[in-house]
Design a protein around this motif. Sequence first.
Motif, mmCIF file in Angstrom:
data_model
loop_
_atom_site.group_PDB
_atom_site.id
_atom_site.type_symbol
_atom_site.label_atom_id
_atom_site.label_comp_id
_atom_site.label_asym_id
_atom_site.label_seq_id
_atom_site.Cartn_x
_atom_site.Cartn_y
_atom_site.Cartn_z
ATOM 1 N N ILE A 288 0.887 -1.077 0.028
ATOM 2 C CA ILE A 288 -0.032 0.052 0.020
ATOM 3 C C ILE A 288 0.682 1.117 -0.015
ATOM 4 C CG2 ILE A 288 -1.459 1.324 1.277
ATOM 5 C CD1 ILE A 288 -2.571 -1.353 2.509
ATOM 6 N N ILE A 289 0.684 2.171 -0.879
ATOM 7 C CA ILE A 289 1.214 3.407 -0.721
ATOM 8 C C ILE A 289 0.679 4.759 -0.249
ATOM 9 C CG2 ILE A 289 2.742 5.062 -2.524
ATOM 10 C CD1 ILE A 289 2.936 2.569 -4.376
ATOM 11 N N VAL A 290 1.181 4.794 0.819
ATOM 12 C CA VAL A 290 0.513 5.999 1.442
ATOM 13 C C VAL A 290 1.367 7.181 1.273
ATOM 14 C CG1 VAL A 290 -0.491 6.650 4.039
ATOM 15 C CG2 VAL A 290 -0.233 4.307 3.311
ATOM 16 N N GLY A 291 0.807 8.272 0.793
ATOM 17 C CA GLY A 291 1.484 9.465 0.427
ATOM 18 C C GLY A 291 2.817 9.181 -0.038
ATOM 19 N N GLY A 292 3.176 8.183 -0.777
ATOM 20 C CA GLY A 292 4.451 7.947 -1.417
ATOM 21 C C GLY A 292 5.436 7.217 -0.666
ATOM 22 N N PHE A 293 4.760 6.590 0.463
ATOM 23 C CA PHE A 293 5.797 5.714 1.398
ATOM 24 C C PHE A 293 5.004 4.126 1.248
ATOM 25 C CE2 PHE A 293 7.213 9.289 3.275
ATOM 26 C CZ PHE A 293 8.363 9.257 3.613
ATOM 27 N N VAL B 284 -6.357 12.605 -0.566
ATOM 28 C CA VAL B 284 -5.375 13.346 -0.475
ATOM 29 C C VAL B 284 -3.976 12.119 -0.467
ATOM 30 C CG1 VAL B 284 -3.609 14.433 1.156
ATOM 31 C CG2 VAL B 284 -6.367 15.176 0.919
ATOM 32 N N PHE B 285 -4.076 11.233 0.310
ATOM 33 C CA PHE B 285 -2.759 10.434 0.229
ATOM 34 C C PHE B 285 -2.807 9.316 -0.794
ATOM 35 C CE2 PHE B 285 -3.044 12.155 4.584
ATOM 36 C CZ PHE B 285 -1.827 12.763 4.716
ATOM 37 N N GLY B 286 -3.798 9.311 -1.594
ATOM 38 C CA GLY B 286 -4.056 8.087 -2.580
ATOM 39 C C GLY B 286 -4.327 6.879 -2.005
ATOM 40 N N GLU B 287 -3.776 6.327 -1.015
ATOM 41 C CA GLU B 287 -4.223 5.017 -0.200
ATOM 42 C C GLU B 287 -4.134 5.462 1.173
ATOM 43 O OE1 GLU B 287 -3.798 1.019 -2.168
ATOM 44 O OE2 GLU B 287 -2.009 2.200 -2.792
ATOM 45 N N LYS B 288 -4.824 4.934 1.799
ATOM 46 C CA LYS B 288 -4.700 4.790 3.335
ATOM 47 C C LYS B 288 -4.884 3.252 3.766
ATOM 48 C CE LYS B 288 -9.538 6.340 4.205
ATOM 49 N NZ LYS B 288 -10.394 7.500 4.956
ATOM 50 N N LEU B 289 -4.308 3.151 5.040
ATOM 51 C CA LEU B 289 -4.285 1.942 5.708
ATOM 52 C C LEU B 289 -5.472 1.825 6.698
ATOM 53 C CD1 LEU B 289 -2.354 -0.587 5.590
ATOM 54 C CD2 LEU B 289 -1.242 0.348 7.589
ATOM 55 N N ILE B 290 -6.228 0.572 6.459
ATOM 56 C CA ILE B 290 -7.182 0.365 7.634
ATOM 57 C C ILE B 290 -6.661 -1.034 8.210
ATOM 58 C CG2 ILE B 290 -9.640 -0.133 7.807
ATOM 59 C CD1 ILE B 290 -9.696 2.425 6.796
ATOM 60 N N ALA B 291 -6.809 -0.797 9.397
ATOM 61 C CA ALA B 291 -6.556 -2.030 10.313
ATOM 62 C C ALA B 291 -7.882 -2.686 10.916
ATOM 63 C CB ALA B 291 -5.617 -1.910 11.416
ATOM 64 N N CYS B 292 -7.969 -3.910 10.400
ATOM 65 C CA CYS B 292 -9.056 -4.660 10.979
ATOM 66 C C CYS B 292 -8.877 -5.658 12.070
ATOM 67 C CB CYS B 292 -9.749 -5.379 9.827
ATOM 68 S SG CYS B 292 -10.232 -4.607 8.388
ATOM 69 N N THR C 168 1.979 3.632 18.135
ATOM 70 C CA THR C 168 2.628 4.816 18.084
ATOM 71 C C THR C 168 4.180 4.419 18.411
ATOM 72 O OG1 THR C 168 0.877 5.920 18.667
ATOM 73 C CG2 THR C 168 2.604 7.276 18.392
ATOM 74 N N GLU C 169 4.485 3.615 19.509
ATOM 75 C CA GLU C 169 5.702 3.318 19.841
ATOM 76 C C GLU C 169 6.356 2.357 18.895
ATOM 77 O OE1 GLU C 169 5.681 1.930 23.762
ATOM 78 O OE2 GLU C 169 4.930 3.935 24.551
ATOM 79 N N GLN C 170 5.584 1.507 18.233
ATOM 80 C CA GLN C 170 6.213 0.697 17.398
ATOM 81 C C GLN C 170 6.432 0.726 15.810
ATOM 82 O OE1 GLN C 170 6.801 -2.550 19.071
ATOM 83 N NE2 GLN C 170 6.325 -1.423 20.665
ATOM 84 N N LEU C 171 5.605 1.796 15.546
ATOM 85 C CA LEU C 171 5.668 2.064 14.043
ATOM 86 C C LEU C 171 5.943 3.297 13.690
ATOM 87 C CD1 LEU C 171 2.375 0.610 13.066
ATOM 88 C CD2 LEU C 171 4.566 -0.323 12.208
ATOM 89 N N GLU C 172 6.763 3.661 12.624
ATOM 90 C CA GLU C 172 6.915 4.780 11.827
ATOM 91 C C GLU C 172 5.603 5.549 11.562
ATOM 92 O OE1 GLU C 172 9.723 3.135 8.883
ATOM 93 O OE2 GLU C 172 8.648 1.992 10.375
ATOM 94 N N LYS D 9 3.739 4.532 8.860
ATOM 95 C CA LYS D 9 2.782 3.283 8.660
ATOM 96 C C LYS D 9 1.749 2.987 9.651
ATOM 97 C CE LYS D 9 7.180 1.278 7.152
ATOM 98 N NZ LYS D 9 8.422 0.432 7.584
ATOM 99 N N MET D 10 1.376 4.045 10.504
ATOM 100 C CA MET D 10 0.225 3.718 11.435
ATOM 101 C C MET D 10 -1.145 3.953 10.447
ATOM 102 S SD MET D 10 0.737 4.237 14.527
ATOM 103 C CE MET D 10 -0.685 5.064 15.206
ATOM 104 N N PRO D 11 -1.992 3.097 10.824
ATOM 105 C CA PRO D 11 -3.335 2.912 10.320
ATOM 106 C C PRO D 11 -4.098 4.204 10.411
ATOM 107 C CG PRO D 11 -3.066 1.040 11.720
ATOM 108 C CD PRO D 11 -1.720 2.085 11.985
ATOM 109 N N ALA D 12 -4.597 4.365 9.373
ATOM 110 C CA ALA D 12 -5.681 5.442 9.398
ATOM 111 C C ALA D 12 -6.595 5.409 10.438
ATOM 112 C CB ALA D 12 -6.023 6.123 7.971
#
Lengths: 611, 376, 296
Positions: free
Chosen positions: A426-431, A460-468, A487-491, A494-497
Amino acid sequence: MHTEELLHKSLTGELKKKVFLDLVGKQHTYGDFFSDVAKMRNLFLSKGLKEGDKIFLSIEGDYDIALLFLTCVLSGFTAVSLDPHINGNRAKAIFEQAEAKACVLEDHLFEKWGIDKSSLFALSKKETQKKGALFKKLLKSSSSEPADESSYPAVLGILENTLTDYHPPSPDSIAYILFTSGTTSDPKGVMITQRNLWAHITTLKNVYGMDDTTRILNNLSFYHADGMMEGPVLTAFCQGTLVRLVKKFEISLIADILASIYKHRISHLIAPPSMLALINKFSEGYEDSFQTPDFKFIISLSAHLEEHLWQNFEQTFKTKIVNVYGLTETVSGSLFSGTSDELRKIGTVGKPVDCEVKVLDESGNALPANQEGELLIKGDHVFKGYYKNQEATDKVLKDGWLYSGDLAVQDEQGHVKITGRKKNIIIVGGFNVHPEEVSEVINTHPLVLESVCVGVKDTVFGEKLIACVVASDPAKLTKNVLRAFLTEQLEINKMPADILFYKEFPKGLAGKVQLKELEKTFGKDQAPDQVQQDLQQEIFRLASSSFKVDANGLTMSDNSQTVNGWDSMAHLHLVTQLEERFNTRFGAAEIMVMNNFKSIEDILKKHLSNA
Amino acid sequence: MELQVFVLLFCIPLVALSWALPESWQRYLGILITTLFLGLYAPESLLILTLTTLFSYYVLKYSTHIAAAMIVVCVVIFSVFVFFKLGLGKTIWIERLLPLGISYYSFRQIHYAMEAYKRKLPAHDLKDYFAYLFFLPTLLIGPIHRFPEFMKDGRRRRWDNSLFSEGLERILYGFVKVIVLGNYLISARGGALMDMLEANGYLWLSTYVDVVRYIANSYIQFAGFSDIAIGLALTMGYRVMENFDSPFRATDISDFWQRWHISLSTWCREYVYFPFYSVTRNYYIGIFFSMLILALWHDITWQYLAWASVHVIGINTWHIYHRSALRVALHRFIIAPVFWGRFITFHFVVLSFVLISGKNGEEIWRTFKILFGFHV
Amino acid sequence: MPDQYYPPLRIWVISGTVFIVLFLVVHVLALRYNHALVQKKQKQEATYLLKHVVEHFKKNESKTKVMVLGSSIVGQGIACEEEFDDTTFRNIVMGKVYVPAYYKIVESWIDAKVFDSILKYPPAVVLIEIDQLAYKIKEDTSFFDRAQESIFFIKNLKITTGYSWANYKMPAYCGRSINETIPDSMLAPTISWEARTFEDLCVIHPELKRLREAGIRIILIQIPRPAEIEVLLHDEKKDKQLQALLTAYKLHYQIDYWSYPNKLPYAYFYDQGHLNKKGRTTYSKWLYTKLQKEIR
């Protein structure tokens, strides 16, 4: 060769006084920067490092990472750079796998990642005391602290900047390894050789038409291939100047970014589509920002550039966007749409430059034009392989052809359009984000039974990440609890929206989660393009009758200054017509700001959604 | 004229320092030099400007109800403006009729209040707002430039040889317009021509030359001063909006108002016409009020009111005609409609200016009688 | 931001420097030569007017001859006798010698041998504008006055270099009579005065003595300025000095002083110092009436 020439010119020659980096207002000349490069090279050589030895880099500060990265690339060491904000467990695993001979890390990371300093040459980055520096200078007191060879940047103070027996690194040595997103068990370190790197940098220089007058504005992270390669590396190669304006991109800084195009005489703006989308949205009054004598074009990379945004942006700002397609595995780019008429076709990624592409079907047969299949790339810039991961390498690299994992269609003229994705990314805002990587982290939470991450379209971001997520104790595990944990574990990228909780996942016979079924439960966002287009057409239709102009000649970027006949009386005619047509009534403040189509559309949308 | 030269003299250190000092000092530098200038030449204006600036900034910033705050600010600023325009300031200060620059900075503050109401102001603080109102090049003679553009230019400004050169060129053009074209050619030589014609008995022609001379002089002087202001701003790296766009090339009266004193006419359109229209939904009322304010901005006299009324009638007539079948029909027969458009517009404007150039009703009436051939 | 061509900055620097140098050069020259130039002009004008006055007097031998000396204020403020429609004042013939008040006017009169001519064709009365004897204009050093000096110098370059008097426009015999009125917004005088003492202007004393010995009546006249301006020009100290001066003249040469009794508003003036047609008529009527009384 160019690296040698660059170093000599910078240290003693004509480039000495020229500004290389302009980082948030602080300017660094070629002379200063490359004398630091020479110092660091001398340091590593004195510690017995040889060409091909790996140096692990993970530090804050744009200047420092650029300095160390270029030191490695120019001296023949292999740079392994990793964002210091990355999840600790993953970082530790990567660090161990890298087997570096030396490392430069933020001081606190040694403890966090549990690194034994005795096993390699370790430099720790400590903030030097800034306060009192002036005072010290005034007193001219010699530094009372003993010279510390293990702390950076203090070590720069005791090193010589002479360039002793420099020879360019061999083309087959690995220039750097970049770890792209991947799970802990399956890290993918992209190995780029010196040949790959310089072949591609030469391509970029030629295709962008860059030279020593070039001034690049690139605010992408230096831990991102597009940030580093199309940043300091490309700039140094062109002998131009790189400008970075802000530490972090924020909406309130858009005006500053746009103003800087003129202020800093920028010739190329390098930005991911998510940034362009935000600029397009929050730039009122700054539409003339790219009309400067120096500016050439915008380079959009890292993610898919929506056709609608592309057209809208170009119309609004009266400038050109060059859409670039590439992977970390191809250094940075490969296909380019826009630098010349021959390459340009809106909605596509254009044509390959200095490389070959082909489109294959599932069974590996080359497809004719206009049929969808996987995109393959072959060229000098295609990487050597994944570091210590032959299996993964074999999957994507066959006979020199790189399997991109992206689905594409090539038209008769050779323009390639990216239509989908085969790989799970998944490409979130270029990442690039591997959903598995995020799930893996979520699953480490004690209250999580299982989780799946899915990509969803975002304007805006093209794609966003949803965590189920399926929780073992839904009462205790709330969104906030999980967020705080992540927040402590991920950049940050990579945080789910959003996090959605489920009692159980729909599963197939083999026990595999049925993603399609799951996606139905929250409904994929529709492409908003169509609705938007219809509203615009209606506005144009009414405007053309009010202003007595041809509706086809109108664009969203038009305003009362650019449309003939848009005088104050015609304006009110249009307002009244819009009110009748959409059965609404505008307020005084609204009518006053409706002097361009963009704001008319925005206000109408607000009214329609309220209705 | 003299004052404008003093502005120029104060601008020399201002421009030099604005490039020599670091970016973060710019705002303070501008405010300081303007404070010195006003303190020296018009302390009363400095006081009014400072007080109204603080007032409008804080009321708009800390009010919870933006519409109410906007109305309060507009009413107060406008009242102060009218107070001095009516000459009531004479009761307090004898020396000068009007506090220097009040016509311009009052309207700038109202612009600021309206933009705040529309929520279109860029992020800024008090010193930005002060720097905007204390911008020396445009302080005394306009244009009524706009706050968002000012902020944008502040962010953008950089040293640029060609921009600086452009600025110097504009200043030079400005002085040439004022001194050579205005003072010498139109006033002195034109006056001599008029006297000569009158002495030789060409009464109609001499009157015609006189009325054309009046408007030509008004235009060239004002455009010249605007050029100087714009040029000075350019040398500081700011692009201030243009004030004139060859007004005598206008093909209709509506067009004329988009070319004549643009910063004021657009101001009236944005902050008088649209608000009045949006409330009443009647564009005649909108036009009426904007022309009324436009007239009062110049002077509160019946002559300016008459002048404004004539323009209101002119504009409305033109709009009705423009949308009518008559226009379509006429255009089939007219050769060179652009020429005739310009010809009619020009003479309409010239005649309307007789209303404000005459000293009293009698004189105006006499001029009209001569021009229309009723004078015996 | 169009890519337009503008002159490189060094062109501005060069032309700016050239301009400033030229300005300074002209200014230095102006300071050096303007004085002589003005005196030359004043002398020329005075000589020219004098010639006319003498001719005029010759033509009207039977009438009472009155001669008035002054600046342009006299030129514009006092009417010739022909200007009156009725015949009330036809027994008087008025000769005006007025020169523009750039510098020392009194010196120009002497230079142009005005007093010699007066004695050759002696009038009954000589009127002298009081301002010339009682005040001197403080040298103004403002930028604009300096610029004016230079402009004056350039304008008169032909005369200065002695090239030509041919196109020189001599003043009208009766002075200008202007219809316009000063707008009342033009307040604050730009001139500043300094009072003179009796001894100050010693050059004129022998001349006055000669006139006196020839039996010519001398009267100092005050030509009105707008009331508002008068207030600004005069103060208690200056009035006291004026009084002392007038007393001294009276004592030494039996010179009288006539000052206009009424205050005139702006409507009577063309600018801050000069009467317009309306004011000229009003003032002249008063003056002629007083002269007639004096003659009888």
